[in-house]
Design a protein around this motif. Sequence first.
Motif, PDB file in Angstrom:
ATOM      1  N   VAL A   1      49.872  36.419  42.576  1.00  0.00           N
ATOM      2  CA  VAL A   1      48.996  35.242  42.549  1.00  0.00           C
ATOM      3  C   VAL A   1      48.778  34.697  43.962  1.00  0.00           C
ATOM      4  N   GLY A   2      49.831  34.692  44.783  1.00  0.00           N
ATOM      5  CA  GLY A   2      49.695  34.209  46.157  1.00  0.00           C
ATOM      6  C   GLY A   2      48.724  35.049  46.972  1.00  0.00           C
ATOM      7  N   ALA A   3      48.898  36.362  46.906  1.00  0.00           N
ATOM      8  CA  ALA A   3      47.986  37.251  47.640  1.00  0.00           C
ATOM      9  C   ALA A   3      46.566  37.142  47.081  1.00  0.00           C
ATOM     10  N   GLY A   4      46.446  37.020  45.770  1.00  0.00           N
ATOM     11  CA  GLY A   4      45.126  36.870  45.159  1.00  0.00           C
ATOM     12  C   GLY A   4      44.435  35.580  45.588  1.00  0.00           C
ATOM     13  N   ALA A   5      45.218  34.506  45.712  1.00  0.00           N
ATOM     14  CA  ALA A   5      44.640  33.232  46.159  1.00  0.00           C
ATOM     15  C   ALA A   5      44.172  33.323  47.609  1.00  0.00           C
ATOM     16  N   VAL A   6      44.951  34.007  48.443  1.00  0.00           N
ATOM     17  CA  VAL A   6      44.554  34.175  49.845  1.00  0.00           C
ATOM     18  C   VAL A   6      43.268  34.996  49.937  1.00  0.00           C
ATOM     19  N   VAL A   7      43.213  36.076  49.168  1.00  0.00           N
ATOM     20  CA  VAL A   7      42.007  36.904  49.192  1.00  0.00           C
ATOM     21  C   VAL A   7      40.816  36.134  48.640  1.00  0.00           C
ATOM     22  N   GLY A   8      41.020  35.368  47.588  1.00  0.00           N
ATOM     23  CA  GLY A   8      39.936  34.551  47.045  1.00  0.00           C
ATOM     24  C   GLY A   8      39.429  33.545  48.056  1.00  0.00           C
ATOM     25  N   TRP A   9      40.347  32.963  48.823  1.00  0.00           N
ATOM     26  CA  TRP A   9      39.951  32.019  49.863  1.00  0.00           C
ATOM     27  C   TRP A   9      39.155  32.731  50.950  1.00  0.00           C
ATOM     28  N   ILE A  10      39.609  33.917  51.359  1.00  0.00           N
ATOM     29  CA  ILE A  10      38.898  34.693  52.394  1.00  0.00           C
ATOM     30  C   ILE A  10      37.497  35.068  51.915  1.00  0.00           C
ATOM     31  N   GLU A  11      37.401  35.483  50.666  1.00  0.00           N
ATOM     32  CA  GLU A  11      36.120  35.958  50.128  1.00  0.00           C
ATOM     33  C   GLU A  11      35.217  34.830  49.626  1.00  0.00           C
ATOM     34  N   GLY A  12      35.753  33.608  49.541  1.00  0.00           N
ATOM     35  CA  GLY A  12      34.955  32.489  49.055  1.00  0.00           C
ATOM     36  C   GLY A  12      34.827  32.452  47.540  1.00  0.00           C
ATOM     37  N   TRP A  13      35.792  33.042  46.822  1.00  0.00           N
ATOM     38  CA  TRP A  13      35.779  33.030  45.368  1.00  0.00           C
ATOM     39  C   TRP A  13      36.462  31.775  44.862  1.00  0.00           C
ATOM     40  N   GLY A  14      36.160  31.406  43.639  1.00  0.00           N
ATOM     41  CA  GLY A  14      36.862  30.309  42.983  1.00  0.00           C
ATOM     42  C   GLY A  14      38.229  30.782  42.496  1.00  0.00           C
ATOM     43  N   ILE A  15      39.048  29.857  42.022  1.00  0.00           N
ATOM     44  CA  ILE A  15      40.395  30.207  41.583  1.00  0.00           C
ATOM     45  C   ILE A  15      40.355  31.121  40.351  1.00  0.00           C
ATOM     46  N   GLY A  16      39.401  30.889  39.465  1.00  0.00           N
ATOM     47  CA  GLY A  16      39.261  31.733  38.280  1.00  0.00           C
ATOM     48  C   GLY A  16      38.913  33.168  38.637  1.00  0.00           C
ATOM     49  N   GLU A  17      37.955  33.322  39.545  1.00  0.00           N
ATOM     50  CA  GLU A  17      37.578  34.665  39.986  1.00  0.00           C
ATOM     51  C   GLU A  17      38.732  35.353  40.704  1.00  0.00           C
ATOM     52  N   SER A  18      39.473  34.588  41.493  1.00  0.00           N
ATOM     53  CA  SER A  18      40.605  35.157  42.230  1.00  0.00           C
ATOM     54  C   SER A  18      41.682  35.658  41.282  1.00  0.00           C
ATOM     55  N   LEU A  19      42.043  34.840  40.294  1.00  0.00           N
ATOM     56  CA  LEU A  19      43.057  35.257  39.326  1.00  0.00           C
ATOM     57  C   LEU A  19      42.579  36.434  38.487  1.00  0.00           C
ATOM     58  N   TYR A  20      41.330  36.364  38.065  1.00  0.00           N
ATOM     59  CA  TYR A  20      40.752  37.462  37.291  1.00  0.00           C
ATOM     60  C   TYR A  20      40.828  38.766  38.073  1.00  0.00           C
ATOM     61  N   PHE A  21      40.371  38.731  39.313  1.00  0.00           N
ATOM     62  CA  PHE A  21      40.368  39.948  40.115  1.00  0.00           C
ATOM     63  C   PHE A  21      41.792  40.421  40.415  1.00  0.00           C
ATOM     64  N   THR A  22      42.705  39.480  40.629  1.00  0.00           N
ATOM     65  CA  THR A  22      44.091  39.842  40.904  1.00  0.00           C
ATOM     66  C   THR A  22      44.688  40.626  39.746  1.00  0.00           C
ATOM     67  N   PHE A  23      44.534  40.136  38.531  1.00  0.00           N
ATOM     68  CA  PHE A  23      45.159  40.805  37.400  1.00  0.00           C
ATOM     69  C   PHE A  23      44.396  42.044  36.947  1.00  0.00           C
ATOM     70  N   VAL A  24      43.090  42.067  37.131  1.00  0.00           N
ATOM     71  CA  VAL A  24      42.338  43.291  36.841  1.00  0.00           C
ATOM     72  C   VAL A  24      42.752  44.395  37.813  1.00  0.00           C
ATOM     73  N   THR A  25      42.949  44.031  39.063  1.00  0.00           N
ATOM     74  CA  THR A  25      43.414  45.004  40.057  1.00  0.00           C
ATOM     75  C   THR A  25      44.873  45.364  39.817  1.00  0.00           C
ATOM     76  N   GLY A  26      45.715  44.357  39.572  1.00  0.00           N
ATOM     77  CA  GLY A  26      47.139  44.598  39.381  1.00  0.00           C
ATOM     78  C   GLY A  26      47.438  45.458  38.176  1.00  0.00           C
TER      79      GLY A  26
END
Length: 112
Positions: free
Chosen positions: A28-53
Amino acid sequence: MRRLFFAALFNQIRILWPIFSGVLIVMVGAGAVVGWIEGWGIGESLYFTFVTGLTIGYGDLAPKSTIARILFVPIGLCGIILTGLVAAVSVQALDAAGRTRTERDDLTDIRS
């Protein structure tokens, strides 16, 4: 049998909770950092984190920057570890429930 399984499952989760929580925090921490870098919202960041994970990878979101792509390598590895832990805990719980039931059946046979 179901009650024995869930009792064993919760016992295994209680034992391995520090590992589970550590893996989830890294993901979740790495996903939040990547979401911040990419300009995604928290929902998109978590979604992408777990889809990737979970190695699903729908392809609807993809990091564009190099640093974000590098950060998703540990997320993928943590996801594989998390999936393995869930499978191992489930198998252990099934085994423990089966052993407990067999022991109870053996005691019943001895008493009768």
